[in-house]
Design a protein around this motif. Structure first.
Motif, short mmCIF file in Angstrom:
data_model
loop_
_atom_site.label_atom_id
_atom_site.label_comp_id
_atom_site.label_asym_id
_atom_site.label_seq_id
_atom_site.Cartn_x
_atom_site.Cartn_y
_atom_site.Cartn_z
N THR A 13 0.84 -1.20 0.00
CA THR A 13 0.00 0.00 0.00
C THR A 13 0.88 1.24 0.00
OG1 THR A 13 -1.67 -1.19 1.28
CG2 THR A 13 -1.89 1.21 1.17
N PHE A 14 0.64 2.13 -0.96
CA PHE A 14 1.44 3.34 -1.12
C PHE A 14 0.63 4.55 -0.68
CE2 PHE A 14 3.53 0.31 -3.75
CZ PHE A 14 4.86 0.69 -3.81
N ALA A 15 1.12 5.25 0.35
CA ALA A 15 0.43 6.46 0.79
C ALA A 15 0.47 7.52 -0.30
CB ALA A 15 1.07 6.98 2.07
N ILE A 16 1.64 7.71 -0.88
CA ILE A 16 1.81 8.66 -1.99
C ILE A 16 1.84 7.84 -3.28
CG2 ILE A 16 3.24 10.49 -2.98
CD1 ILE A 16 2.16 11.18 -0.22
N LYS A 63 -4.03 6.59 -6.93
CA LYS A 63 -4.47 7.55 -5.92
C LYS A 63 -3.74 7.30 -4.61
CE LYS A 63 -9.27 8.03 -7.57
NZ LYS A 63 -10.70 7.93 -7.16
N PRO A 64 -3.81 8.26 -3.68
CA PRO A 64 -3.25 7.99 -2.35
C PRO A 64 -3.88 6.73 -1.73
CG PRO A 64 -3.68 10.32 -2.57
CD PRO A 64 -4.27 9.66 -3.79
N PHE A 65 -3.03 5.90 -1.14
CA PHE A 65 -3.43 4.66 -0.47
C PHE A 65 -3.85 3.56 -1.44
CE2 PHE A 65 -4.63 8.25 2.36
CZ PHE A 65 -3.59 8.11 3.26
N ASP A 66 -3.63 3.76 -2.74
CA ASP A 66 -3.83 2.66 -3.68
C ASP A 66 -2.77 1.59 -3.41
OD1 ASP A 66 -6.06 3.45 -4.98
OD2 ASP A 66 -5.10 3.94 -6.88
#
Length: 494
Positions: free
Chosen positions: A302-305, A312-315
């Motif tokens: 999970t990537f915050a940025i 998107k954020p949190f994708d």
């Protein structure tokens, strides 16, 4: 006196045992979110901060006050009051004091964060540092990355918290100013706690409310509890009271304490008989499953940025899948996929190529996981939407018979994860034999892959692949275990 941190004060306000556990059992914290660059670098860009003073671990008040005198912007300023230390992420000098900026790796900073801000403000005030404004930085959940990251669109600098429904709520300063806390008394209480022996562990609803406390098993050893212990009754408001009254087994509770949840009823019946199976519900569910049966599982980070275009954020980014396929002759084959970097398209193409075009696809807990992942990928790569949709529409959630109480065995002990179910249906295979034994371990191993040696990369890949393959093989075992139980129940009723 013990050297403590503001986080210890906050933990104490929740639970004295929690504060003690955090203080004495310092475990390394792995971030749930993947960040390719430090978050501080990104929010400094948002604030247009290029030159700043930076606090360092171990700074005393004199060093921090000097930083405030010499710089307009200060990152990670450290302060200490009565052996209680704290760190403020960003301080911006103004004519009449300072603005404290708190960055959050979330899209909805909530009002409870004001407690920490208020304590920090009071500590700074004790040292002659006047904070008269607070701001928050959070992620814009609606931002979709293009080729380059637009930090001004991805991050938001705001002065409002969010309410429980994730709508904009009260102003940050209004909430901070409304917090009433006696910092001196709180420090005294925490210092006193840490100078004594470990406080008694007291079960309460807070221990399991929302996400279960990370120290629950440390506080409460339930290994000697019976499999049908009243403590394992799911979603129950009464179980702690019943336990205190001396009720040990679920079957000994009064039937009117069941709160209408189907799984609770299943647990009650299993407590009486060892296990419970609703034939009337399981047979129609089983009848929907058609060969070839695909057993599917993904691993993702999970990537915050958002690191890549159309994210998107949190994708999440899927880096591994395991696929076992069972044909009508009950022959089992296996294939998988693993890659790093922007492997989304390769992941999609590999899955489309390898998964059968017909038959059912069994996935454990699919709605918030694999199905959602495929929907997100179809939005990022619309040219594959039809093929991906043909996959997720054939998915059947293997967790449903257990989640809904159609089947319950006392040995589940109130849990229905795949790892909990596997020992019920076999004693021949186990996750305990693997180097990687849970999904987060797989994620942490994946994060080290690109910086590993060739030999280490091969080991990491094998370990992650074995873990993911165990998930799909477990789905196969659990499904056939259900079939065996159904056959046994039918024979008993004849």
């Amino acid at each position: 006196m013990n050297l403590i941190h503001v986080s210890d004060l906050l933990h104490f306000q929740q639970c004295s045992r929690l504060a003690y556990n955090y203080y004495t059992n310092k475990k390394p914290m792995e971030s749930f979110y993947h960040l390719d660059v430090p978050y501080s670098e990104l929010y400094c860009r948002l604030l247009n901060i290029s030159e700043y003073g930076s606090g360092q671990t171990g700074d005393d008040n004199e060093a921090s006050l000097k930083l405030l005198q010499e710089n307009k912007y200060i990152l990670n300023a450290r302060f200490e009051y009565r052996q209680c230390r704290t760190k403020i992420p960003v301080l911006i000098k103004k004519e009449d004091g300072f603005c404290a900026v708190y960055p959050f790796l979330s899209s909805y900073p909530k009002e409870f964060e004001a407690q920490k801000m208020k304590i920090n403000q009071i500590i700074c005030e004790k040292l002659g540092v006047h904070i008269n404004e607070h701001k928050v930085i959070y992620l814009n959940k609606d931002y979709v990355r293009k080729n380059e990251l637009n930090i001004e669109e991805c991050l938001i600098l705001g002065n409002h918290f969010f309410n429980k429904r994730n709508n904009l709520g009260k102003e940050v300063d209004e909430v901070v100013n409304g917090v009433d806390v006696d910092v001196d008394a709180l420090i005294d209480q925490v210092q006193s706690l840490f100078s004594k022996s470990i406080p008694e562990a007291v079960r309460s609803k807070k221990c399991t409310a929302g996400r279960r406390c990370r120290f629950y098993d440390f506080c409460f050893d339930e290994s000697n509890q019976p499999d049908d212990s009243i403590l394992f009754l799911t979603t129950s408001r009464h179980k702690l009271d019943l336990y205190e009254e001396g009720i040990q087994h679920i079957k000994d509770m009064k039937i009117n304490k069941i709160e209408g949840f189907r799984l609770q009823y299943s647990q009650y019946m299993a407590s009486l008989n060892g296990r419970f199976l609703d034939l009337g519900a399981i047979i129609p569910w089983i009848s929907k499953i058609q060969y070839p049966i695909s057993y599917l599982d993904f691993e993702w980070d999970t990537f915050a940025i958002p690191p890549y275009e159309n994210m998107k954020p949190f994708d999440v980014l899927c880096f591994q899948y395991s696929l076992h396929v069972e044909n009508e002759k009950h022959e089992l084959s296996h294939c998988d996929f693993f890659s790093t970097g922007d492997c989304r398209k390769k992941f999609v193409e590999s899955l489309i190529e390898n998964i059968p075009s017909t038959g059912s696809i069994l996935v454990y807990n699919m709605e918030g996981a694999e199905k959602l992942r495929l929907i997100q990928l179809s939005q990022q790569f619309p040219e594959y939407k039809n093929q991906l949709e043909s996959i997720w529409t054939r998915m059947i959630d293997l967790s449903k018979p257990f989640e809904l109480g159609v089947f319950y065995d006392n040995r589940m002990r109130g849990h229905y994860s795949l790892k909990n179910l596997l020992p019920i249906f076999t004693d021949e295979v186990s996750y305990k034999e693997l180097e990687i034994q849970n999904g987060m371990n797989a994620v942490f191993a994946y994060r080290t892959y690109d910086h590993a040696t060739i030999k280490q990369k091969e080991a990491i890949r094998q370990q992650i692949s074995k873990y993911c393959a165990m998930d799909t093989y477990s789905e196969f075992i659990v499904y056939h275990g259900l079939l065996d139980v159904i056959e046994e129940e039918i024979c008993q009723t004849l």
